[in-house]
Design an enzyme around this catalytic site. Structure first.
Site, PDB file in Angstrom:
ATOM      1  NE  ARG A  44      -4.174   1.656   2.402  1.00  0.00           N
ATOM      2  CZ  ARG A  44      -4.298   2.815   3.130  1.00  0.00           C
ATOM      3  NH1 ARG A  44      -3.285   2.929   4.318  1.00  0.00           N
ATOM      4  NH2 ARG A  44      -5.283   3.703   3.186  1.00  0.00           N
ATOM      5  CB  ILE A  70      -5.490   5.943  -0.744  1.00  0.00           C
ATOM      6  CG1 ILE A  70      -5.419   4.148  -0.730  1.00  0.00           C
ATOM      7  CG2 ILE A  70      -4.870   6.265   0.630  1.00  0.00           C
ATOM      8  CD1 ILE A  70      -4.020   3.810  -1.016  1.00  0.00           C
ATOM      9  CB  SER A  71     -10.659   3.341   0.376  1.00  0.00           C
ATOM     10  OG  SER A  71     -11.556   3.941  -0.445  1.00  0.00           O
ATOM     11  CD  GLN A  72     -11.781   2.814   7.125  1.00  0.00           C
ATOM     12  OE1 GLN A  72     -12.287   3.856   7.315  1.00  0.00           O
ATOM     13  NE2 GLN A  72     -11.237   2.250   8.228  1.00  0.00           N
ATOM     14  N   PRO A  73      -8.108   0.555   4.581  1.00  0.00           N
ATOM     15  CG  PRO A  73      -5.674  -0.217   4.982  1.00  0.00           C
ATOM     16  CD  PRO A  73      -6.552   0.990   5.143  1.00  0.00           C
TER      17      PRO A  73
END
Length: 220
Positions: A44, A70-73
């Site tokens: 990431r 960027i979206s959280q995992p």
């Protein structure tokens, strides 16, 4: 089905740090081991700003510029797990490619990933990021995500990385029979919605509360 590939370590980030992220996702309720393996396989920190690389494996959204994140995992894992749930992803469309991270995760799980992005500099960044990790099979296009990608339809899975007030009609029209679409719905208050194209029509299920940037029309 693809077997998730483990990319070599990049830069300052240790495998131990990435392993802790996967352990946190398990603790938060992600149970699909193939999704977890796919997330573990993608570095990431390659996809975030260099100044934020040390935070890449925190469970948080991070800024990309252009008012995008960027979206959280956890949210990436949750959305893909809901799309899979007892089946393969098949031909998959991502709306809102951003930096390319989620497309890279999807590419660990299916050979057919299409991703559209309306902001040209972000699309260029996604292309470079995917090339850096040698993930070359994702098909990227500069396009208005609300219109989908009709030339590649129908899709077995559609994942939308921005919040809409209602489900774009074009995306419903591009969903294959028995296909699934997941997106955040709402403005101030948002919730993940899973839409399944069943023989009796479209069936919607509401899932987690989330917070995404808005889904905008047009291209830049």
């Amino acid at each position: 089905m693809n077997t998730p590939r483990t990319h070599p370590g990049f830069g300052m980030t240790s495998q131990r740090t990435r392993t802790r992220m996967i352990e946190r996702l398990r603790e938060q309720g992600i149970v699909d081991e193939e999704v977890l393996a796919a997330i573990a396989a993608v570095p990431r920190h390659v996809f975030v700003e260099e100044a934020l690389a040390s935070r890449a494996y925190e469970d948080t959204a991070l800024p990309l510029g252009y008012s995008q994140t960027i979206s959280q995992p956890y949210v990436v894992a949750r959305m893909i797990e809901a799309l899979r749930a007892g089946r393969e992803l098949g031909r998959t469309l991502e709306v809102g490619a951003g930096c390319g991270y989620q497309a890279a995760v999807l590419a660990q799980l299916t050979n057919e990933v299409y991703a559209v992005e309306r902001i040209a500099p972000l699309l260029d960044r996604a292309r470079l990021n995917l090339r850096a990790i040698k993930e070359l099979k994702v098909r990227l296009k500069h396009a208005d995500g609300q219109l989908g990608l009709p030339e590649a339809a129908p899709f077995d899975s559609i994942i939308v990385a921005a919040a809409a007030a209602r489900v774009p009609r074009a995306l419903l029209q591009q969903l294959a029979p028995h296909g699934r679409l997941i997106l955040p719905l709402g403005a101030a208050t948002q919730q993940l919605a899973l839409i399944e194209f069943r023989p009796e029509g479209f069936v919607e299920t509401r899932l987690d509360a989330v917070r995404f940037v808005p889904l905008l029309s047009g291209v830049e």
